[in-house]
Motif scaffolding. Sequence first.
Motif, PDB file in Angstrom:
ATOM      1  N   GLN A 125       0.835  -1.202   0.000  1.00 33.77           N
ATOM      2  CA  GLN A 125       0.000   0.000   0.000  1.00 33.77           C
ATOM      3  C   GLN A 125       0.873   1.256   0.000  1.00 33.77           C
ATOM      4  N   GLY A 126       1.940   1.235   0.788  1.00 31.39           N
ATOM      5  CA  GLY A 126       2.859   2.366   0.814  1.00 31.39           C
ATOM      6  C   GLY A 126       3.557   2.553  -0.522  1.00 31.39           C
ATOM      7  N   VAL A 127       4.003   1.439  -1.119  1.00 33.82           N
ATOM      8  CA  VAL A 127       4.710   1.511  -2.400  1.00 33.82           C
ATOM      9  C   VAL A 127       3.753   1.907  -3.525  1.00 33.82           C
ATOM     10  N   ASP A 128       2.530   1.399  -3.514  1.00 33.37           N
ATOM     11  CA  ASP A 128       1.546   1.794  -4.523  1.00 33.37           C
ATOM     12  C   ASP A 128       1.284   3.298  -4.441  1.00 33.37           C
ATOM     13  N   PHE A 129       1.226   3.835  -3.235  1.00 27.83           N
ATOM     14  CA  PHE A 129       1.054   5.278  -3.049  1.00 27.83           C
ATOM     15  C   PHE A 129       2.228   6.049  -3.662  1.00 27.83           C
ATOM     16  N   LEU A 130       3.454   5.593  -3.392  1.00 21.01           N
ATOM     17  CA  LEU A 130       4.630   6.251  -3.979  1.00 21.01           C
ATOM     18  C   LEU A 130       4.585   6.194  -5.502  1.00 21.01           C
ATOM     19  N   HIS A 131       4.345   5.004  -6.036  1.00 19.15           N
ATOM     20  CA  HIS A 131       4.355   4.830  -7.488  1.00 19.15           C
ATOM     21  C   HIS A 131       3.253   5.651  -8.160  1.00 19.15           C
ATOM     22  N   SER A 132       2.100   5.750  -7.522  1.00 17.48           N
ATOM     23  CA  SER A 132       1.011   6.533  -8.110  1.00 17.48           C
ATOM     24  C   SER A 132       1.314   8.030  -8.054  1.00 17.48           C
ATOM     25  N   ASN A 133       2.286   8.414  -7.226  1.00 21.11           N
ATOM     26  CA  ASN A 133       2.753   9.803  -7.179  1.00 21.11           C
ATOM     27  C   ASN A 133       4.088   9.973  -7.916  1.00 21.11           C
ATOM     28  N   ARG A 134       4.380   9.024  -8.809  1.00 22.23           N
ATOM     29  CA  ARG A 134       5.561   9.061  -9.673  1.00 22.23           C
ATOM     30  C   ARG A 134       6.865   9.083  -8.862  1.00 22.23           C
ATOM     31  N   VAL A 135       6.881   8.310  -7.805  1.00 18.38           N
ATOM     32  CA  VAL A 135       8.080   8.209  -6.975  1.00 18.38           C
ATOM     33  C   VAL A 135       8.500   6.748  -6.885  1.00 18.38           C
ATOM     34  N   VAL A 136       9.772   6.475  -7.123  1.00 10.05           N
ATOM     35  CA  VAL A 136      10.319   5.135  -6.916  1.00 10.05           C
ATOM     36  C   VAL A 136      11.237   5.224  -5.694  1.00 10.05           C
ATOM     37  N   HIS A 137      11.073   4.303  -4.757  1.00  5.10           N
ATOM     38  CA  HIS A 137      11.849   4.363  -3.513  1.00  5.10           C
ATOM     39  C   HIS A 137      13.312   4.033  -3.757  1.00  5.10           C
ATOM     40  N   ARG A 138      13.566   2.915  -4.439  1.00  7.77           N
ATOM     41  CA  ARG A 138      14.898   2.472  -4.872  1.00  7.77           C
ATOM     42  C   ARG A 138      15.777   1.870  -3.781  1.00  7.77           C
ATOM     43  N   ASP A 139      15.342   1.851  -2.548  1.00  8.20           N
ATOM     44  CA  ASP A 139      16.176   1.242  -1.504  1.00  8.20           C
ATOM     45  C   ASP A 139      15.306   0.530  -0.468  1.00  8.20           C
ATOM     46  N   LEU A 140      14.352  -0.249  -0.948  1.00 10.88           N
ATOM     47  CA  LEU A 140      13.475  -0.987  -0.026  1.00 10.88           C
ATOM     48  C   LEU A 140      14.225  -2.181   0.552  1.00 10.88           C
TER      49      LEU A 140
END
Length: 302
Positions: A125-140
């Motif tokens: 859910q957290g990652v889907d929120f990031l991706h839908s805001n055009r953000v990739v975490h890159r260090d999960l």
Amino acid sequence: MSFDKSNTYEALNRIGRGAYGTVYKAKDRKTGNDVALKRVCVPLTEDGIPMNTLREIALLRQLNTFDHPNIVRLLDVCHGQQMEKELIMYLVFEHVEQDLATYIEKNSKGFCSIEIRNLAKEILQGVDFLHSNRVVHRDLKPQNLLVTHDGHIKLADFGLAKSYDFEMQLTSVVVTLWYRAPEVLLGLTYATPVDIWSIGCIIVELYSLKPLFCGCSEGDQLSKIFRIIGKPSEKEWPEENVSIKWNSFDVINTITIEEIIPNICETACDLVMSMLTFDPKKRVSALQALNHPFFTEEPLNT
């Protein structure tokens, strides 16, 4: 340790070191609440603070306005000491007592399927929120996933997060080795699917209580990956100038996820394998993963 608003926050002790800064536990003198201070050294340019740093802070503030339950909250930004070539900044976040690595360590008897499903769902859910805001975490990785006192997940350490246009691809190698996707290990361009690969590794770790792929170099990491997911065909191997060649791998002693985790249910295994797919274009998205039968089936085996 001194910074503006030093009368607002009292530093207590160092609690960790992230990719781009040191994290301290501190107390907010106004509220009495504990906070986490991330100390970041920002190199100054002739024009002052670099645009990418200003963008990062703007991004954090923007994400904060949504108040997403699975994203750690940014409470404040403080300017610290300014020297000729660098500025010390403090990002003030809500304080969460432990990360997922510590949580796994504490639960030496393991987690039941319901707990794993809940933890995996909140990560997605957290990652889907990031991706839908055009953000990739890159260090999960487990160290960047915080677990609250009542067992909920919050994504943290966005020092490596980057807002991007969907036409743009990201190239710098940043993800911790054990959780790196094949395209990163091969030095290829990449985007949001790198986060999905990392989540697949983390879900397996919730079952087995130990990292899935413990490589000591890019080549060794890929060998360990191919031993479980199978070596891709030569046709599947990227045509770009990859750093490692297809014929340099001789995969023997293959093993399946079911052999590593005999108690994994069929749907969990199917979900994990849809995340641990060599071709990032064929990898499931965060939203698709949340709609997978593993999260929707009832009843779930305990």
